[in-house]
Design a protein around this motif. Structure first.
Motif, PDB file in Angstrom:
ATOM      1  N   ILE A 161       1.629   2.646  97.045  1.00  0.00           N
ATOM      2  CA  ILE A 161       0.901   2.602  95.779  1.00  0.00           C
ATOM      3  C   ILE A 161       1.552   3.489  94.721  1.00  0.00           C
ATOM      4  O   ILE A 161       1.870   3.028  93.615  1.00  0.00           O
ATOM      5  CB  ILE A 161      -0.570   3.010  96.014  1.00  0.00           C
ATOM      6  N   THR A 167      -0.403  -2.661  94.897  1.00  0.00           N
ATOM      7  CA  THR A 167      -1.848  -2.564  94.731  1.00  0.00           C
ATOM      8  C   THR A 167      -2.524  -3.094  95.983  1.00  0.00           C
ATOM      9  O   THR A 167      -2.095  -4.105  96.547  1.00  0.00           O
ATOM     10  CB  THR A 167      -2.315  -3.380  93.513  1.00  0.00           C
ATOM     11  N   ASP A 277     -11.137  -6.675  96.405  1.00  0.00           N
ATOM     12  CA  ASP A 277     -10.651  -5.580  97.247  1.00  0.00           C
ATOM     13  C   ASP A 277     -11.842  -5.023  98.013  1.00  0.00           C
ATOM     14  O   ASP A 277     -12.557  -4.132  97.542  1.00  0.00           O
ATOM     15  CB  ASP A 277     -10.002  -4.495  96.383  1.00  0.00           C
TER      16      ASP A 277
END
Length: 294
Positions: A161, A167, A277
């Protein structure tokens, strides 16, 4: 989405690289590339190589390459890695010709595999696989994905990241046996649901690489590859099924080296409005049962 990187190639070291020829050529349907010194190479699109198999004792992945979309993206990724505290070395004079790239910088990942950021991976001419007539999905997303298991899980997540600029797409947590938890986190750097995934290892494992994946353009090419895998006698850790998080229809075949190869189709794409997510508590919506051990 800030699309800066794509999976360029994976480097593997095996005592005898030719032992993977039946798997990559006759089962998966990849096309041989030009040898690089003592290393054998394999392709799934017009790029000069996607998998580089060199002789050695490690029997594991030794490097992974990510291609920057342009020089600006290359510079941004290198600067971000350095800002995050990673030692990045320009190795163009040493490796540029061998890797067939224009620019190349190298650093060490926390999971123990060298990471190479490159530009200009050479064109090797068109590829037509008689076994995979529909071809492989690589345009704009790289040659597939790779999954590594590591005890340095948190450090590896920060590296992806903060260093490479990936991501997180989502993650998986479930109990796979009494008292044994599985955690896998999935990361994207372009529209492919994940280019890299990390599994939290409870202890050091014999291999860092769990599996690599190639994605076909045609669903039927997955079924045909499964038939060839079944006829090959190789272990099939997971039969045909569909993953819950990325929606990939796929199966897994175990290589003679121990790591697995996933052949899939129809994975979800990550778009600019991605808001999924979240944690999943099962690997597959259906299927993916173990069919045959080594």
């Amino acid at each position: 989405m800030d699309h800066q990187l794509e999976l360029a190639y994976l480097g593997l070291e095996l005592p005898d690289p030719s032992t993977l020829t039946p798997l990559f050529g006759d089962v998966v349907g990849l096309t041989p590339g030009a040898p690089v010194g003592d290393a054998l190479t394999w392709r799934n699109d017009h790029r000069v190589h996607r998998i580089i198999l060199g002789p050695g004792a490690r029997n594991d992945a030794t490097f992974v390459g990510f291609e920057a979309v342009d020089d600006h993206a290359f510079d941004a990724v290198v600067e971000r890695l350095r800002t995050a505290g990673h030692d990045v070395v320009d190795v163009a004079d040493e490796l540029g010709g061998e890797r067939r790239v224009e620019r190349i910088a190298r650093t060490a990942s926390p999971w123990g595999v060298d990471v190479e950021v490159v530009t200009g991976l050479a064109n090797g001419g068109p590829v037509e696989s008689a076994l995979v007539p529909g071809g492989f999905l690589t345009d704009g997303v790289g040659f597939g994905h790779v999954v590594f298991a590591t005890t340095a899980f948190d450090e590896s997540r920060r590296f992806l990241i903060d260093g490479l600029g990936f991501t997180q797409s989502d993650w998986l947590e479930l109990e796979i046996a009494e008292g044994i938890e599985l955690e896998v986190r999935f990361f994207h750097c372009n529209e492919r649901h994940h280019t890299v995934a990390l599994a939290r290892a409870p202890f050091d494992l014999p291999q860092r690489l769990h599996h690599l994946m190639v994605e076909t353009n045609d669903r039927d090419d997955v079924g045909a590859a499964f038939d060839r895998a079944w006829e090959s006698g190789l272990a099939i850790p997971n039969g045909l099924g569909r993953h819950d998080n990325d929606g990939m229809f796929s199966f897994y075949v175990e290589s003679p080296a121990g790591f697995q190869v996933e052949v899939g189709h129809g994975g979800r794409l990550v778009t600019a409005d991605w808001d999924d997510d979240r944690c999943y508590d099962r690997i597959s919506a259906w299927g993916h049962q173990q069919l045959r051990t080594a």
